[in-house]
Design an enzyme around this catalytic site. Structure first.
Site, PDB file in Angstrom:
ATOM      1  N   HIS A 172     -51.585  13.358  12.015  1.00  0.00           N
ATOM      2  CA  HIS A 172     -50.413  12.715  11.386  1.00  0.00           C
ATOM      3  C   HIS A 172     -50.647  12.469   9.883  1.00  0.00           C
ATOM      4  O   HIS A 172     -50.739  11.324   9.427  1.00  0.00           O
ATOM      5  CB  HIS A 172     -50.196  11.379  12.129  1.00  0.00           C
ATOM      6  CG  HIS A 172     -48.878  10.700  11.880  1.00  0.00           C
ATOM      7  ND1 HIS A 172     -48.418  10.313  10.641  1.00  0.00           N
ATOM      8  CD2 HIS A 172     -47.909  10.321  12.751  1.00  0.00           C
ATOM      9  CE1 HIS A 172     -47.252   9.724  10.758  1.00  0.00           C
ATOM     10  NE2 HIS A 172     -46.910   9.727  12.015  1.00  0.00           N
ATOM     11  N   GLU A 274     -47.009  16.699   9.632  1.00  0.00           N
ATOM     12  CA  GLU A 274     -47.996  16.530  10.707  1.00  0.00           C
ATOM     13  C   GLU A 274     -48.109  17.795  11.559  1.00  0.00           C
ATOM     14  O   GLU A 274     -47.128  18.208  12.168  1.00  0.00           O
ATOM     15  CB  GLU A 274     -47.588  15.348  11.580  1.00  0.00           C
ATOM     16  CG  GLU A 274     -47.256  14.095  10.780  1.00  0.00           C
ATOM     17  CD  GLU A 274     -46.315  13.165  11.492  1.00  0.00           C
ATOM     18  OE1 GLU A 274     -46.334  13.138  12.747  1.00  0.00           O
ATOM     19  OE2 GLU A 274     -45.539  12.474  10.808  1.00  0.00           O
TER      20      GLU A 274
END
Ligand code: TA6
Length: 306
Positions: A172, A274
């Site tokens: 992420h 991400e």
């Protein structure tokens, strides 16, 4: 010396590599500091989380919350949090934390090398993965971080249990940018995405993505690199392996204020892109099977035209 400092010193004693890897206490937790040809990455053992990554040409590449603090039982916002073994809210809810439970777990140092063109650190998350109250399976979870001309993270899951399980996950990454209103994301043209703010079917956009409000998208069938073009002339390229999906997220003003750990106007200086296995890109692992999710980040400054 306090316990953290003693633990960092013991890790340093065992794994230190002159000029390439050492351990310290930072943000209230133990971190590994990787160096290579002027590039530097700081990795918290909490969550196996890269906190910062800088290069001589581009400076700091990742965004980190000004309130970043380890050891609070809460995930640190920024850097590259590891979302595993589910991405986003758990489908069954039941008090399960968003983005899984390894972001707050302690990751063990397995090995470190500095041969050739990269400094490499391998971590394992073993604390409480098997038979976790929110996850009735068994797995070995390793992360290899390689710092060279790029920063790459490879997250490997091996199913060590007797039954298959489905995995969604993400690396992420929070990228630091000059100003969200002047950013352009290329490589997503016509790629279909789930709009988390309006999940009524798949959407797509013909041109480069520009951000003028909250954006929260899960791109599907994405297998080519994406470039974030930031002012002035700063390029961040993200390539992936083991992934056919990616998430683009900026909370914008209201959500940023609600989150409470974005600092003042933090949303203006960050953009998440991400590398993931999310949405229809979930991975099913049979007993004994492994899967590796890799993201490779390279930052550069574009030569002026002419
Ligand atoms: O990846 C985008 C997202 O799922 C957003 O919806 C937002 O929730 C973000 O992740 C941050 O999640 P976190 O649990 O770290 O606050």
């Amino acid at each position: 010396m306090d316990a953290l400092t003693l633990d960092a010193a013991a890790l340093d004693e065992r794994f230190r590599i002159a000029d390439r890897l050492h351990f310290a206490v930072l943000h209230g937790g133990i971190v590994a500091i990787l160096s290579h040809d002027g590039a530097r990455a700081v990795v918290a053992l909490q969550g196996g989380q890269v906190l910062t990554y800088s290069t001589p040409d581009c400076g700091e590449v990742l965004w980190l919350s000004p309130q970043a603090k380890l050891g609070t039982g809460k995930a640190v916002r920024g850097g590259i949090p590891i979302c595993w073994p589910w991405f986003g809210p758990h489908p069954e809810g039941g008090g399960r934390p968003a983005h899984g439970f390894v972001r707050t777990q302690f990751w063990r140092v397995v090995c470190a090398t500095a041969a050739g063109a990269a400094t490499r650190l391998t971590l394992a998350c073993e604390e409480g993965v098997d038979g976790h109250p929110h996850w009735p399976h068994s797995a070995r979870l390793h992360l290899e971080i390689a710092l060279g001309r790029t920063l790459s993270l490879s997250l490997t899951t091996q199913n060590t249990g007797p039954s298959a399980f489905e995995l969604t996950q993400a690396l992420h990454s929070y990228f630091r940018i000059a100003d969200i209103t002047s950013v352009e994301v290329r490589g997503l043209e016509t790629v279909r995405f789930i709009d988390q703010l309006d999940p009524a079917g798949l959407k797509s956009e013909p041109g480069p993505v520009r951000i003028s409000g909250e954006v929260d998208r899960i791109y599907q069938s994405l297998t080519t690199p994406v470039t974030i073009r930031d002012d002035p002339a700063r390029l961040i390229e993200i390539a992936s392996r083991g992934s056919a999906s990616a998430v683009l997220w900026n909370p914008w003003i209201e959500k940023s204020a609600r989150l409470g750990d974005m600092g003042c106007d933090g949303y203006r200086h960050m953009l998440c892109f991400e590398t993931a296995n999310a949405g229809a890109d979930a991975v099913t692992l049979a007993p004994g099977e492994s899967h590796t999710l890799t993201t490779a980040i390279s930052a550069s400054v574009q030569a002026p035209p002419g």
